[in-house]
Enzyme design. Structure first.
Site, PDB file in Angstrom:
ATOM      1  N   THR A 222       0.864  -1.183   0.000  1.00 32.49           N
ATOM      2  CA  THR A 222       0.000   0.000   0.000  1.00 32.49           C
ATOM      3  C   THR A 222       0.897   1.229   0.000  1.00 32.49           C
ATOM      4  O   THR A 222       2.070   1.152   0.406  1.00 32.49           O
ATOM      5  CB  THR A 222      -0.882   0.048   1.253  1.00 32.49           C
ATOM      6  OG1 THR A 222      -0.007   0.114   2.398  1.00 32.49           O
ATOM      7  CG2 THR A 222      -1.759  -1.182   1.377  1.00 32.49           C
ATOM      8  N   GLU A 369      -5.747  -3.339  -1.831  1.00 32.39           N
ATOM      9  CA  GLU A 369      -6.235  -4.501  -1.075  1.00 32.39           C
ATOM     10  C   GLU A 369      -7.305  -5.282  -1.840  1.00 32.39           C
ATOM     11  O   GLU A 369      -7.825  -6.262  -1.350  1.00 32.39           O
ATOM     12  CB  GLU A 369      -6.830  -4.046   0.275  1.00 32.39           C
ATOM     13  CG  GLU A 369      -5.811  -3.531   1.282  1.00 32.39           C
ATOM     14  CD  GLU A 369      -5.531  -2.039   1.160  1.00 32.39           C
ATOM     15  OE1 GLU A 369      -5.787  -1.467   0.074  1.00 32.39           O
ATOM     16  OE2 GLU A 369      -5.055  -1.431   2.138  1.00 32.39           O
ATOM     17  N   LYS A 478     -14.569  18.042   8.257  1.00 32.21           N
ATOM     18  CA  LYS A 478     -15.612  17.935   9.286  1.00 32.21           C
ATOM     19  C   LYS A 478     -15.873  19.320   9.863  1.00 32.21           C
ATOM     20  O   LYS A 478     -15.135  19.814  10.701  1.00 32.21           O
ATOM     21  CB  LYS A 478     -15.185  16.947  10.371  1.00 32.21           C
ATOM     22  CG  LYS A 478     -16.384  16.411  11.116  1.00 32.21           C
ATOM     23  CD  LYS A 478     -16.082  15.117  11.833  1.00 32.21           C
ATOM     24  CE  LYS A 478     -17.370  14.516  12.348  1.00 32.21           C
ATOM     25  NZ  LYS A 478     -17.173  13.476  13.320  1.00 32.21           N
ATOM     26  N   TRP A 483     -20.182  16.460   7.799  1.00 32.77           N
ATOM     27  CA  TRP A 483     -19.181  16.157   6.787  1.00 32.77           C
ATOM     28  C   TRP A 483     -19.395  16.946   5.498  1.00 32.77           C
ATOM     29  O   TRP A 483     -20.514  17.050   5.005  1.00 32.77           O
ATOM     30  CB  TRP A 483     -19.240  14.665   6.433  1.00 32.77           C
ATOM     31  CG  TRP A 483     -18.626  13.788   7.467  1.00 32.77           C
ATOM     32  CD1 TRP A 483     -17.817  14.165   8.488  1.00 32.77           C
ATOM     33  CD2 TRP A 483     -18.782  12.370   7.568  1.00 32.77           C
ATOM     34  NE1 TRP A 483     -17.458  13.065   9.234  1.00 32.77           N
ATOM     35  CE2 TRP A 483     -18.039  11.956   8.695  1.00 32.77           C
ATOM     36  CE3 TRP A 483     -19.475  11.399   6.839  1.00 32.77           C
ATOM     37  CZ2 TRP A 483     -17.957  10.630   9.094  1.00 32.77           C
ATOM     38  CZ3 TRP A 483     -19.397  10.080   7.226  1.00 32.77           C
ATOM     39  CH2 TRP A 483     -18.648   9.689   8.349  1.00 32.77           C
TER      40      TRP A 483
HETATM   41  P1  AMP Z   1      -4.679   2.523  -3.926  1.00 41.38           P
HETATM   42  O1  AMP Z   1      -4.685   1.449  -2.925  1.00 41.38           O
HETATM   43  O2  AMP Z   1      -3.415   3.278  -4.015  1.00 41.38           O
HETATM   44  O3  AMP Z   1      -5.123   2.008  -5.261  1.00 41.38           O
HETATM   45  O4  AMP Z   1      -5.752   3.594  -3.461  1.00 41.38           O
HETATM   46  C1  AMP Z   1      -7.064   3.221  -3.205  1.00 41.38           C
HETATM   47  C2  AMP Z   1      -7.882   4.437  -2.901  1.00 41.38           C
HETATM   48  O5  AMP Z   1      -7.961   5.295  -4.036  1.00 41.38           O
HETATM   49  C3  AMP Z   1      -9.317   4.131  -2.580  1.00 41.38           C
HETATM   50  O6  AMP Z   1      -9.477   3.733  -1.238  1.00 41.38           O
HETATM   51  C4  AMP Z   1      -9.999   5.458  -2.885  1.00 41.38           C
HETATM   52  O7  AMP Z   1      -9.879   6.371  -1.810  1.00 41.38           O
HETATM   53  C5  AMP Z   1      -9.216   5.965  -4.049  1.00 41.38           C
HETATM   54  N1  AMP Z   1      -9.917   5.659  -5.294  1.00 41.38           N
HETATM   55  C6  AMP Z   1      -9.724   4.616  -6.107  1.00 41.38           C
HETATM   56  N2  AMP Z   1     -10.544   4.672  -7.167  1.00 41.38           N
HETATM   57  C7  AMP Z   1     -11.300   5.783  -7.025  1.00 41.38           C
HETATM   58  C8  AMP Z   1     -12.344   6.409  -7.778  1.00 41.38           C
HETATM   59  N3  AMP Z   1     -12.769   5.913  -8.932  1.00 41.38           N
HETATM   60  N4  AMP Z   1     -12.888   7.542  -7.293  1.00 41.38           N
HETATM   61  C9  AMP Z   1     -12.462   8.068  -6.138  1.00 41.38           C
HETATM   62  N5  AMP Z   1     -11.477   7.549  -5.396  1.00 41.38           N
HETATM   63  C10 AMP Z   1     -10.905   6.411  -5.819  1.00 41.38           C
END
Ligand code: AMP
Length: 580
Positions: A222, A369, A478, A483
Site C-alpha cells: 500500500t 487490497e 468535518k 461532513w
Molecule cells: P490505492 O490502494 O493506491 O489504489 O488507493 C485506493 C484508494 O484510491 C481508494 O481507497 C480510494 O480512496 C481511491 N480511489 C480509487 N478509485 C477511485 C475512484 N474511482 N474515485 C475516487 N477515489 C478512488
C-alpha cells in the site's frame, strides 16, 4: 473437477489460442519493439527456468523495479509460473521506503531496469537480495553504466549461485573483469544481464508450477500515506477470478479484438490486473515505457490503434489539454473506452471526452487490497437514452460492484441504508479482497470481526447499488460536526473553464473545527478570481459547504501513483490558517 485457477492455466490458454497476438513496448530510447505472445511466452519459459536455476523456489519473492515494458510483462508471467511471488516495487518511492519494503517482503532476487540502478544502489547495502538481474535494451558493455555498477568490462552475466546450485547454462563469469567483486549486484554476486540470462537458458527445461490456487502469485505494498506501507498478497485464484470479472460485458468487456494500453504503472496493483486479463482473453498489449506524458500517450494510442486504456484522472486531464492544443493531431478513432480510477474523475473531464471526442469514460473504483477492482460505472440500460446530463452524472459516480464483490457502508449507528444520501464507510468482501496484511501479526483494525474489509472510503450507496465516493475518511472536511465532501467540491471546480486542477482540503478553524480550502491551478493564459469560482460553485452546494478560501498554485503535488497529494497541501496550508 477440482481445477486449479492459476496463472500457468491462464498462460496455457494464451499460448494455445493467442500466440499470434502482439505485445508492443516503447523502449527507453523511444523506439518500438514488437513481440507476439508466442515470443513472449518463450522468453517467459527461459526466464522461469533461469530463476529456478538461480535457486528461486515456490513461495520465494522475486521483486521488480521497472518501467512498463515487455520484460516487465515477462516477469509478471514467469515468476508466478514457477510458484514464486511477483513483487513489484514502486520506483517513485524514497529509497528508505524501498529498503523497508524489500526487507519486509524478504525479496531474494530483483529484476531492475538499467535506468533505475542508481536508485537501487541506495537500497542495496541495506537489504539481503541474492541476485540482481538488469534489463537493458542491449547487453551492458563498456566501462561504465552508471554509478551503481562501477567499472564493468564485458557483459554482465550469470554468476554461480550463492545457494550452491549449478550455474546458469551457457553463462560464464564476467569475462575480463579485472575485479568481479567491484560490481556486486547483491550478496557479493555480480549483476546479471537479463538478455544474456535468457539467451543462455533453455525454454525446454521449463517446468510449470502445479500448486494450490490459494498460494500467492503476486504482492504489492500500500502507498502508506499513514504509517509504514503494508504488503498485500494476491493468490493465483484471486487474480484469475479478478481477470474473469474484468472481461465480462458489463465490466471492461475485454476480448481478443482489443488492444490495451495501461497508463497505470506496472507497480500499481499489477497494472490494475490488466496484463493477466489481456493474457486470458488474448487482447494485444501496449507498454509505454517511462513515457507517461500526454503527448507520448496520445501518440501510442493513435499509432497502435488502442481500443482500451486506463489511468488516474490526472493523466487524462493532461491528455485533454494536449488534445485541445493540437486539435486533429491524434486519431483516436479506435478507442472505445478510457478506464479512469484511483481518484474521482471530474464530470467536466468525462463530458469533454464524450462530447468532443465521442469517447466514454468507465469510472472504476478499487484499492491495492482489492486486486484492485471493486466497482465499475457502466451505464445501465435505463440511462442509455437519457439526456447527456444524466449520463455524465451517473458516469461520475463509482458504479456498482463486480460479481462476488459485496458492499455495505457503516456509520456511527450501524449499516447505512442504500438511499443515495446517507454517508458511511464502505466495507467490502469478495474472492479478490485481502483477508489480512502480509507480515502483520494479529488482527488488523481494517478487518471486521465478521469478515469484511474496511476501505476507509466514505460513500453513499444508491438503491441500485451504485456507490458515490465522498472522500477518503482522512480527507473529509468535518465542519461543525457535519461532513463536507472534498471530492464533490473539487470535481465541481474542475468544471470551470479556467480551472486545470483543483484539490480541496480541510484547514483548522477555531469555531467549526475544520473548514474547506480549495487549491486551484488555472489553465495556461486563463484568469479567474476566488469570487468568480465561489459564485460558480454556489448554485450546486449548500452555503456552508463552500470553501472559506481559494488559493492559487502552479501545481498540485502528486503521490507516487499520480493522485493529488493532499497530505502535502494540508501541511503547506495548516499553519497559515491556524493563526488566521
Ligand atoms: P490505492 O490502494 O493506491 O489504489 O488507493 C485506493 C484508494 O484510491 C481508494 O481507497 C480510494 O480512496 C481511491 N480511489 C480509487 N478509485 C477511485 C475512484 N474511482 N474515485 C475516487 N477515489 C478512488
Amino acid at each position: 473437477m477440482d481445477y486449479q485457477l492459476s496463472i500457468p492455466a491462464v498462460l496455457r490458454r494464451t499460448e494455445t489460442l493467442f500466440g499470434h497476438k502482439t505485445v508492443v513496448s516503447r523502449r527507453p530510447d523511444r523506439t518500438i519493439v514488437r513481440h507476439t505472445y508466442r515470443d513472449i511466452l518463450e522468453r517467459v519459459k527461459r526466464l522461469g527456468t533461469a530463476l529456478r536455476q538461480l535457486g528461486v523456489r515456490p513461495g520465494d519473492r522475486v521483486a521488480t523495479l521497472a518501467w512498463a515494458s515487455h520484460q516487465h510483462l515477462e516477469a509478471y508471467y514467469a515468476i508466478p509460473s514457477i510458484g514464486a511471488v511477483l513483487h513489484t516495487l514502486n520506483l517513485r518511492l524514497h529509497h528508505d521506503d524501498l529498503t523497508y519494503i524489500v526487507n519486509d517482503a524478504g525479496d531474494r532476487v530483483l529484476i531492475v531496469d538499467e535506468s533505475l540502478l542508481e536508485l537501487w544502489d541506495r537500497v542495496r547495502p541495506h537489504v539481503n537480495v541474492e541476485h540482481v538481474i538488469v534489463t537493458s535494451r542491449t547487453s551492458i558493455v563498456g566501462p561504465s553504466v552508471g554509478p551503481s555498477v562501477g567499472p564493468i568490462v564485458g557483459p554482465i552475466v550469470g554468476p554461480s549461485f550463492s545457494s550452491g546450485a549449478s550455474a546458469v547454462p551457457g553463462a560464464s563469469a564476467v569475462s575480463g573483469a579485472s575485479d568481479a567483486s567491484a560490481v556486486p549486484g547483491a550478496a557479493g554476486n555480480p549483476l546479471i544481464d537479463y538478455e544474456q540470462l535468457l539467451a543462455a537458458s533453455d525454454p525446454a527445461g521449463f517446468v510449470e508450477w502445479e500448486g494450490d490456487e490459494h498460494q500467492a502469485a503476486a504482492m504489492c505494498y500500500t502507498s502508506g500515506t499513514t504509517g509504514r506501507p503494508k504488503g498485500v498478497l494476491y493468490s493465483h485464484r484471486a487474480i484469475v477470478l479478478h481477470s474473469l470479472a474484468q472481461g465480462l460485458r458489463d465490466s471492461l468487456a475485454l476480448a481478443e479484438d482489443d488492444t490495451v494500453l495501461p497508463i497505470v504503472p506496472m507497480f500499481h496493483v499489477n497494472a490494475w490486473g490488466l496484463p493477466f486479463t489481456c493474457a486470458m482473453f488474448g487482447s494485444n498489449q501496449v507498454f509505454a515505457g517511462p513515457f507517461m506524458d500526454a503527448k507520448s500517450v496520445l501518440e501510442l494510442l493513435a499509432s497502435e490503434r488502442v481500443t482500451l486504456t486506463g489511468g488516474v484522472p490526472t493523466v487524462w486531464l493532461g491528455v485533454l489539454q494536449e488534445l485541445e492544443k493540437n486539435p486533429g493531431a491524434y486519431d483516436l478513432g479506435r478507442l472505445r473506452a478510457i478506464v479512469v480510477g484511483g481518484s474521482a474523475a471530474p464530470p467536466a473531464l468525462i463530458r469533454a471526452f464524450k462530447e468532443r471526442y465521442g469517447i466514454d469514460f468507465v469510472h472504476a473504483w478499487g484499492m491495492t487490497e482489492m486486486s484492485p477492482l471493486g466497482t465499475l460505472g457502466i451505464l445501465p440500460a435505463s440511462l442509455r437514452n437519457a439526456p447527456i446530463e444524466e449520463q455524465i452524472r451517473y458516469r461520475s459516480k463509482q458504479g456498482t460492484p463486480l460479481p462476488f464483490v459485496e458492499i455495505r457502508a457503516r456509520a456511527e449507528h450501524g449499516i447505512v441504508p442504500w438511499d443515495g444520501q446517507t454517508m458511511g464507510e464502505l466495507e467490502v468482501r469478495g474472492p479478490w479482497v485481502a483477508s489480512q496484511y502480509y507480515n502483520v501479526p494479529g488482527a488488523d483494525e481494517r478487518f471486521t470481526g465478521d469478515g469484511w474489509f474496511k476501505t476507509g472510503d466514505i460513500v453513499t450507496i444508491e438503491q441500485s447499488g451504485c456507490i458515490e465516493l465522498a472522500d477518503r475518511s482522512k480527507d473529509l472536511v468535518k465542519s461543525g460536526g457535519e461532513w463536507i465532501s472534498s471530492v464533490a467540491l473539487e470535481t465541481a471546480l474542475m468544471g470551470h473553464p479556467a480551472v486545470a486542477e483543483a484539490a480541496v482540503i480541510a484547514v483548522p478553524h477555531p469555531k467549526w473545527d475544520e473548514r474547506p480550502l480549495a487549491v486551484v491551478v488555472l489553465k495556461a493564459e486563463q484568469v479567474a478570481t476566488p469570487e468568480e469560482l465561489l459564485a460558480f460553485l454556489a448554485p450546486n452546494f449548500a452555503k456552508w459547504w463552500l470553501p472559506d478560501a481559494i488559493e492559487f498554485a502552479f501545481e498540485i503535488p502528486r503521490t507516487s501513483v499520480g493522485k493529488f497529494k493532499k497530505s502535502a497541501l494540508r501541511e503547506q496550508f495548516r499553519d497559515r490558517y491556524q493563526t488566521s
